[in-house]
Design a protein around this motif. Structure first.
Motif, PDB file in Angstrom:
ATOM      1  N   HIS A  21       0.861  -1.183   0.000  1.00 49.89           N
ATOM      2  CA  HIS A  21       0.000   0.000   0.000  1.00 49.89           C
ATOM      3  C   HIS A  21       0.894   1.228   0.000  1.00 49.89           C
ATOM      4  O   HIS A  21       1.876   1.287   0.746  1.00 49.89           O
ATOM      5  CB  HIS A  21      -0.892  -0.023   1.243  1.00 49.89           C
ATOM      6  CG  HIS A  21      -1.599   1.283   1.498  1.00 49.89           C
ATOM      7  ND1 HIS A  21      -2.466   1.836   0.582  1.00 49.89           N
ATOM      8  CD2 HIS A  21      -1.554   2.139   2.549  1.00 49.89           C
ATOM      9  CE1 HIS A  21      -2.926   2.995   1.069  1.00 49.89           C
ATOM     10  NE2 HIS A  21      -2.389   3.197   2.259  1.00 49.89           N
ATOM     11  N   HIS A  44       1.105   4.585   1.096  1.00 47.15           N
ATOM     12  CA  HIS A  44       0.387   5.395   2.076  1.00 47.15           C
ATOM     13  C   HIS A  44       0.439   6.891   1.730  1.00 47.15           C
ATOM     14  O   HIS A  44       1.509   7.494   1.697  1.00 47.15           O
ATOM     15  CB  HIS A  44       0.985   5.143   3.466  1.00 47.15           C
ATOM     16  CG  HIS A  44       0.278   5.872   4.561  1.00 47.15           C
ATOM     17  ND1 HIS A  44      -0.334   5.247   5.621  1.00 47.15           N
ATOM     18  CD2 HIS A  44       0.078   7.196   4.755  1.00 47.15           C
ATOM     19  CE1 HIS A  44      -0.867   6.153   6.414  1.00 47.15           C
ATOM     20  NE2 HIS A  44      -0.635   7.352   5.912  1.00 47.15           N
ATOM     21  N   TRP A  93       5.085   6.841   2.455  1.00 47.84           N
ATOM     22  CA  TRP A  93       5.744   5.580   2.807  1.00 47.84           C
ATOM     23  C   TRP A  93       4.936   4.406   2.291  1.00 47.84           C
ATOM     24  O   TRP A  93       3.812   4.590   1.819  1.00 47.84           O
ATOM     25  CB  TRP A  93       6.021   5.508   4.300  1.00 47.84           C
ATOM     26  CG  TRP A  93       4.843   5.483   5.236  1.00 47.84           C
ATOM     27  CD1 TRP A  93       3.904   6.452   5.413  1.00 47.84           C
ATOM     28  CD2 TRP A  93       4.496   4.428   6.146  1.00 47.84           C
ATOM     29  NE1 TRP A  93       3.008   6.084   6.390  1.00 47.84           N
ATOM     30  CE2 TRP A  93       3.344   4.848   6.842  1.00 47.84           C
ATOM     31  CE3 TRP A  93       5.050   3.186   6.447  1.00 47.84           C
ATOM     32  CZ2 TRP A  93       2.734   4.054   7.823  1.00 47.84           C
ATOM     33  CZ3 TRP A  93       4.446   2.403   7.424  1.00 47.84           C
ATOM     34  CH2 TRP A  93       3.298   2.841   8.103  1.00 47.84           C
ATOM     35  N   HIS A 102       3.885   0.113   2.843  1.00 51.03           N
ATOM     36  CA  HIS A 102       3.815  -1.013   3.783  1.00 51.03           C
ATOM     37  C   HIS A 102       2.763  -1.998   3.295  1.00 51.03           C
ATOM     38  O   HIS A 102       1.957  -1.656   2.438  1.00 51.03           O
ATOM     39  CB  HIS A 102       3.501  -0.491   5.202  1.00 51.03           C
ATOM     40  CG  HIS A 102       2.163   0.183   5.359  1.00 51.03           C
ATOM     41  ND1 HIS A 102       0.980  -0.516   5.498  1.00 51.03           N
ATOM     42  CD2 HIS A 102       1.801   1.497   5.384  1.00 51.03           C
ATOM     43  CE1 HIS A 102      -0.030   0.335   5.640  1.00 51.03           C
ATOM     44  NE2 HIS A 102       0.432   1.567   5.555  1.00 51.03           N
ATOM     45  N   HIS A 110      -0.630  -4.385   3.107  1.00 53.08           N
ATOM     46  CA  HIS A 110      -2.016  -4.216   3.550  1.00 53.08           C
ATOM     47  C   HIS A 110      -2.733  -5.549   3.703  1.00 53.08           C
ATOM     48  O   HIS A 110      -3.937  -5.666   3.524  1.00 53.08           O
ATOM     49  CB  HIS A 110      -2.782  -3.273   2.626  1.00 53.08           C
ATOM     50  CG  HIS A 110      -3.584  -2.271   3.378  1.00 53.08           C
ATOM     51  ND1 HIS A 110      -4.787  -2.574   3.954  1.00 53.08           N
ATOM     52  CD2 HIS A 110      -3.319  -0.991   3.712  1.00 53.08           C
ATOM     53  CE1 HIS A 110      -5.247  -1.504   4.584  1.00 53.08           C
ATOM     54  NE2 HIS A 110      -4.368  -0.530   4.458  1.00 53.08           N
ATOM     55  N   HIS A 161      -7.122   7.405   9.031  1.00 52.84           N
ATOM     56  CA  HIS A 161      -6.397   7.425   7.747  1.00 52.84           C
ATOM     57  C   HIS A 161      -7.347   7.105   6.607  1.00 52.84           C
ATOM     58  O   HIS A 161      -8.109   6.153   6.687  1.00 52.84           O
ATOM     59  CB  HIS A 161      -5.252   6.408   7.764  1.00 52.84           C
ATOM     60  CG  HIS A 161      -4.589   6.211   6.418  1.00 52.84           C
ATOM     61  ND1 HIS A 161      -4.130   7.255   5.653  1.00 52.84           N
ATOM     62  CD2 HIS A 161      -4.319   5.081   5.706  1.00 52.84           C
ATOM     63  CE1 HIS A 161      -3.602   6.781   4.523  1.00 52.84           C
ATOM     64  NE2 HIS A 161      -3.716   5.466   4.528  1.00 52.84           N
ATOM     65  N   HIS A 205      -7.439   6.258   2.526  1.00 56.09           N
ATOM     66  CA  HIS A 205      -6.627   5.862   1.369  1.00 56.09           C
ATOM     67  C   HIS A 205      -6.925   6.745   0.153  1.00 56.09           C
ATOM     68  O   HIS A 205      -8.082   7.095  -0.091  1.00 56.09           O
ATOM     69  CB  HIS A 205      -6.957   4.422   0.957  1.00 56.09           C
ATOM     70  CG  HIS A 205      -6.345   3.376   1.820  1.00 56.09           C
ATOM     71  ND1 HIS A 205      -5.985   2.136   1.345  1.00 56.09           N
ATOM     72  CD2 HIS A 205      -6.019   3.376   3.136  1.00 56.09           C
ATOM     73  CE1 HIS A 205      -5.467   1.417   2.324  1.00 56.09           C
ATOM     74  NE2 HIS A 205      -5.486   2.134   3.430  1.00 56.09           N
ATOM     75  N   HIS A 243      -9.413   3.811   7.881  1.00 51.95           N
ATOM     76  CA  HIS A 243      -9.261   3.014   9.100  1.00 51.95           C
ATOM     77  C   HIS A 243      -8.438   3.740  10.145  1.00 51.95           C
ATOM     78  O   HIS A 243      -7.806   4.762   9.862  1.00 51.95           O
ATOM     79  CB  HIS A 243      -8.619   1.650   8.789  1.00 51.95           C
ATOM     80  CG  HIS A 243      -7.284   1.709   8.103  1.00 51.95           C
ATOM     81  ND1 HIS A 243      -6.099   1.786   8.788  1.00 51.95           N
ATOM     82  CD2 HIS A 243      -6.953   1.698   6.783  1.00 51.95           C
ATOM     83  CE1 HIS A 243      -5.089   1.807   7.928  1.00 51.95           C
ATOM     84  NE2 HIS A 243      -5.580   1.767   6.693  1.00 51.95           N
ATOM     85  N   HIS A 300      -5.129   4.010  12.132  1.00 49.17           N
ATOM     86  CA  HIS A 300      -3.791   3.550  11.769  1.00 49.17           C
ATOM     87  C   HIS A 300      -3.004   2.964  12.932  1.00 49.17           C
ATOM     88  O   HIS A 300      -1.818   2.654  12.811  1.00 49.17           O
ATOM     89  CB  HIS A 300      -2.987   4.631  11.043  1.00 49.17           C
ATOM     90  CG  HIS A 300      -2.131   4.063   9.939  1.00 49.17           C
ATOM     91  ND1 HIS A 300      -0.994   3.313  10.195  1.00 49.17           N
ATOM     92  CD2 HIS A 300      -2.274   4.076   8.595  1.00 49.17           C
ATOM     93  CE1 HIS A 300      -0.460   2.934   9.035  1.00 49.17           C
ATOM     94  NE2 HIS A 300      -1.221   3.376   8.054  1.00 49.17           N
TER      95      HIS A 300
END
Ligand code: C2O
Ligand code: CU
Length: 475
Positions: free
Chosen positions: A111, A113, A150, A152, A154, A407, A409, A456, A458
């Motif tokens: 993902h 971010h 960044w 990371h 998902h 957060h 997306h 969601h 974070h």
């Protein structure tokens, strides 16, 4: 290896592999002492595509053994065998192509971010079937905004991020203004046992999820208490990212003035001079640090308790990293303009209002965390529907006794007000902390990127426990 040979090798590798030798637009790091950021060095990705408009990088997720705590080896999950993963740097207007291979023992995704990607590139399980062990996937998208972002996974985000999977994505302007020599600092934590093995990623079961797991070892770019060198009077630009699964970071440069120029979504309209910078998980900030009158000394940067549990007495600060002020003649600070850019305020005069409230529900095995949308618990099968081209007001509130970072997306927002007060500065954000009983209104514009998205908490353990919902942007 000295910093010079390292830089020379990197330059050679870039030359050989990418075939392009164009000099960086920003000023080289000649204002800082030798090896000033060796203690926190983050290797940068190599661009495999000679075309000017395309940055093609290769990422491999794999298990690696690293010496995180001196003297003991730890088996962690990494991108390219590094923790944090390889730093990706590109420019606004370029297209980023990431050829990703998963060599982990379980499925994963990436993902991006905060980045305005097309929905199909967002890496959530709503838009992508996870990349299986041994399989590959190519992410490709145009970079629309500069800023500090960044990446990371998902899939099982909390355990995967907690195992070491995170990296920085820096997007510069085509002509990035020079604010100071640059260091990217990824703050995180990790749970390590005495023998160096990872604390079980699901430690303490439901309680671990409910309170959010914080590792016992603090990491700055994967190192325990590293040192950054600087020269008196010479400005450094720090891009700071909180990549921890649950921990907040609150810090300052004690006794010194610093200037905050940006959150994650590019520079703000103007500078701020906050006493502390606090980053909830997923949040970023850019600060300009200039040390005065401390030649030859050391300044400790401590992690202060952001007190997300709202306890009567915050915990004592803990050491994070050190600044070594070298004994060399002072240099000149960078003249920083107060006004940094113009950000048009979103027009919310005819916007629809939607309410998102962090909440707890009583469940069979302990309480369940959720987000109420206009009073109804969020549910993946019932996404919030919005229309491409619309601008909405989202009211974020928190009916629980603890802080939660919200957060979204794919779409950044502007804060309209916090408990009725205008924010200190206009800027683009994708993650914002919401305190108990706080009411934050943000404006969000849905540009032409239809599809499925997520929002969601974070604190990734909370997201896994149900503080997560789906959004459908209708064409
Ligand atoms: Cu960094 Cu869905 O999150
Ligand atoms: Cu939360």
């Amino acid at each position: 290896m000295t910093s010079l040979t390292h830089v020379a090798r990197l330059a050679l590798a870039l030359l050989l592999l990418s075939g392009c030798s164009e000099p960086p637009a920003r000023e080289p790091d000649r204002r800082q002492p030798d090896g000033w950021r060796d203690g926190v060095a983050l290797p940068e990705a190599v661009d495999h595509d000679p075309a000017e408009g395309i940055v093609e990088v290769h990422l491999e997720a794999k298990v690696a053994k690293l010496e995180l705590r001196p003297g003991v080896m730890t088996e962690v999950w990494t991108y390219d065998g590094r923790l944090p993963g390889t730093l990706i740097r590109a420019k606004r207007g370029q297209r980023l192509v990431v050829k990703f291979t998963n060599n982990l023992p379980e499925p994963t995704t990436i993902h991006w971010h905060g980045v305005r990607v097309p929905a199909s590139m967002d890496g959530s399980e709503l838009v992508q079937s996870p990349v299986q062990p041994g399989a590959s996937f190519t992410y490709a998208f145009d970079l629309l905004d500069s800023g500090t972002y960044w990446y990371h996974p998902h899939v099982r985000s909390s355990p995967q991020v907690g195992s070491g999977l995170y990296g920085a994505l820096i997007i510069e302007e085509a002509e990035e203004p020079f604010f100071g020599d640059e260091a990217t600092l990824i703050l995180s934590d990790i749970g390590l046992e005495e023998d160096g093995t990872l604390t079980p990623l699901d430690s303490n079961g439901w309680f671990g999820d409910y309170f959010g797991r914080e590792g016992n070892v603090l990491l700055v770019n994967g190192r325990v208490h590293p040192t950054l060198k600087l020269r008196e009077g010479v400005s450094q630009r720090w891009r700071v990212i909180n990549a921890a699964r649950s921990r907040y970071f609150k810090f300052q440069v004690p006794g010194q003035r610093w200037v905050r120029i940006a959150s994650g979504g590019g520079v703000a309209e103007h500078t701020l001079e906050p006493e502390f910078v606090t980053l909830a998980p997923g949040e970023r900030a850019e600060v300009i640090v200039t040390i005065e009158g401390q030649r030859g000394g050391t300044v400790e940067i401590q992690g202060h308790d952001a007190n997300r549990f709202r306890l009567p007495k915050p915990a004592d600060p803990v050491p994070l990293f050190a600044l070594e002020i070298v004994d060399e003649a002072a240099g000149d600070p960078v003249e920083l303009p107060q006004a940094l850019r113009t950000i048009e305020p979103l027009d919310v005069s005819s916007s629809r209002l939607r309410r998102f409230e962090f909440a707890e529900l009583e469940g069979m095995q302990g309480d369940v965390l959720t987000i109420h949308v206009d009073g109804v618990p969020s549910d993946h099968s019932m996404p919030v529907h919005v229309q491409v081209g619309s601008t909405e007001i989202w009211e974020l509130s928190n009916a629980t006794p603890y802080d939660h970072p919200f957060h979204l997306h794919g779409f950044s927002f502007q804060v309209l007000d916090l408990d009725g007060h205008a924010p200190q500065v206009r800027e683009w954000k994708d993650t914002i902390n919401v305190q108990p009983n706080q009411r934050i209104r943000v404006g969000v514009h849905f540009d032409d990127r239809p599809g499925h998205w997520m929002y969601h908490c974070h604190i990734l353990d909370h997201a896994d426990l149900g503080m997560m919902g789906a959004l459908m942007v209708m064409p």
